[in-house]
Structures are given as C-alpha cells and as structure tokens.
Scaffold this motif. Structure first.
Motif, PDB file in Angstrom:
ATOM      1  N   TYR A 283      20.124 -10.377   4.935  1.00  0.00           N
ATOM      2  CA  TYR A 283      19.356 -11.561   5.317  1.00  0.00           C
ATOM      3  C   TYR A 283      20.299 -12.765   5.219  1.00  0.00           C
ATOM      4  O   TYR A 283      20.861 -13.027   4.154  1.00  0.00           O
ATOM      5  CB  TYR A 283      18.164 -11.778   4.383  1.00  0.00           C
TER       6      TYR A 283
ATOM      7  N   PHE B 142      20.651 -16.923   6.102  1.00  0.00           N
ATOM      8  CA  PHE B 142      20.060 -18.186   6.546  1.00  0.00           C
ATOM      9  C   PHE B 142      21.078 -18.943   7.396  1.00  0.00           C
ATOM     10  O   PHE B 142      22.287 -18.897   7.111  1.00  0.00           O
ATOM     11  CB  PHE B 142      19.679 -19.071   5.355  1.00  0.00           C
TER      12      PHE B 142
ATOM     13  N   GLN C 158      19.096 -23.925   7.006  1.00  0.00           N
ATOM     14  CA  GLN C 158      18.025 -23.196   6.314  1.00  0.00           C
ATOM     15  C   GLN C 158      16.689 -23.334   7.040  1.00  0.00           C
ATOM     16  O   GLN C 158      15.628 -23.429   6.432  1.00  0.00           O
ATOM     17  CB  GLN C 158      17.886 -23.674   4.863  1.00  0.00           C
TER      18      GLN C 158
ATOM     19  N   CYS D 139      16.212 -17.524   9.678  1.00  0.00           N
ATOM     20  CA  CYS D 139      16.800 -16.384   8.978  1.00  0.00           C
ATOM     21  C   CYS D 139      17.174 -15.323  10.003  1.00  0.00           C
ATOM     22  O   CYS D 139      16.394 -15.034  10.919  1.00  0.00           O
ATOM     23  CB  CYS D 139      15.825 -15.803   7.959  1.00  0.00           C
TER      24      CYS D 139
ATOM     25  N   TRP E  50      13.016 -15.498   2.010  1.00  0.00           N
ATOM     26  CA  TRP E  50      13.883 -14.703   2.886  1.00  0.00           C
ATOM     27  C   TRP E  50      13.148 -13.554   3.558  1.00  0.00           C
ATOM     28  O   TRP E  50      13.617 -13.011   4.557  1.00  0.00           O
ATOM     29  CB  TRP E  50      15.089 -14.172   2.102  1.00  0.00           C
TER      30      TRP E  50
END
Length: 222
Positions: free
Chosen positions: A141, A143, A147, A150, A204
């Motif tokens: 995962y 970012f 942010q 994802c 996430w």
C-alpha cells in the motif's frame, strides 16, 4: 402728522440696514462654500492601493519529492502515472474494473506479465503498509505524496530487497515482482493494481475506488 414721515423714514432706514446685512451674509456664505465646504469624494480622498503583478503564493516547481515534502494536490489524471509493470504497453491493458470476481466488483485492473517481472511504483510516495492477506497475497500500500490517494499492488511473488514501510518510492522504482500469491491462479501470474481516494482518516485499507484503466491507458510504459 409731522412725526409720521420721521417714523416712515426710520423704518425704511432699518429695513435697508437689514437688507444690506442679509446680502453681505449671503455673499460671505457663498464664498465659504466655494472655498472649503465641498468635500472630496471617497474615491478622491482615499489613497489607492498599489497593484502587484506577483502571485501571493507562487506554486512550487514540479519535480521529485524529498523526505518531509509534499507535492500540491492536483487531479489524479495530471499525475501521469506510469504502467506499474515493466515492459507492459498501454495497448496490452484490458479494462476489467467492473467485472464481478467472487460475488463482488473487481474495482482494479489485472496486468498480466511473466512471473518475476519487476513491479514499478506508479507514482511518487511512501510505502505505508506491507501486508500479507489471503486474497491479495503479498501486497504493498503506497500513499501518493499529498496523501490523497492510495495505490495498491497485490499478488506479488516477492518484495524488492530492502523494501520497508515508510520507504519513499520514486515513480518507476522497483517495489516487487509479479507473482500469483494469495488467491491468484498459479497459471496466470499478474499484478492486481488498484487506486482509491483516501478519506479524512487516511486509512490505508479504506477509500473510494477509482478505475485505473483510463489513467494508465495513455502511458507509454517503462
């Protein structure tokens, strides 16, 4: 009778004085008005602000990010994501975001490739989670730098050496290798690649899915 003319004369004299006084007063008032009593308009009496041609906060130049820095948020379509599997061309991609898989919508794109083909970071950003799951197998995962989004890479055969959570990935960095871990068929190794928009909590594992196909179809590959 002899006193009446004197009274009339005196009354006329007084009236004349009064008339003269009124006339002089009016003349003085008019002069005062013309000289100083007319105020300037607000536009004329106030100083006009100087105009500046410089932007208050000029946007930073686009380029690679460094630790602690972030790219400004901008539409995902402008990110110029690269196809996250080395050697795969745009014409090799197939749209399967809306296909049903195991009773649920796929919400990703499967990029077919030989086992061991390098998997590349589609965008710049940090690894937030390395996760082993039953359906996804070895997963990453990542970012994006702001942010906001994802990127999810699944069914990896193995991770790139020294890959760890918190690592900063540049666009095109190798993060793993195509495989069939999880519930993928061993006869059909591929990368399961998904994008989702993060919520305010920035979990996430949670977000609104975005179809990657249109974002990658114009990419020349790498």
């Amino acid at each position: 009778m002899r006193g009446k003319p004197a009274v009339v004369f005196f009354a006329g004299f007084v009236c004349g004085l009064l008339f003269l006084a009124v006339l002089l007063r009016q003349t003085g008032t008019l002069r005062t008005i013309h000289a100083s009593a007319v105020p300037a308009t607000p536009q004329e009496s106030q100083t006009k602000p100087e105009l500046s041609t410089r932007a208050a906060n000029p946007p930073p130049a686009e380029g690679p990010i460094a630790d602690g820095q972030s790219l400004p948020e901008r539409p995902l379509a402008e990110r110029r994501l690269i196809i996250p599997v080395q050697g795969v061309r745009a014409e090799d991609l197939r749209e399967n975001f809306n296909e049903m898989r195991g009773g649920h919508q796929h919400e990703a794109i499967d990029i077919m490739a030989a086992r061991g083909t390098p998997v590349l970071a589609a965008d710049e950003g940090k690894v937030v989670k390395l996760f082993l799951s039953k359906p996804g197998g070895l997963t990453v995962y990542q970012f994006d730098a702001s942010q906001t989004y994802c990127y999810y890479y699944a069914h990896l055969d193995r991770y790139a050496p020294e890959l760890k959570e918190g690592a900063l990935l540049r666009k095109g960095d190798v993060l793993g290798y195509v495989g069939s871990s999880g519930d993928a068929s061993p006869e059909a190794p591929h990368l399961h690649f998904a994008i989702f928009e993060l919520g305010p909590e920035r979990h996430w594992w949670q977000g609104a899915p975005i179809d990657p196909y249109g974002l990658l179809a114009g990419s020349p590959g790498k």
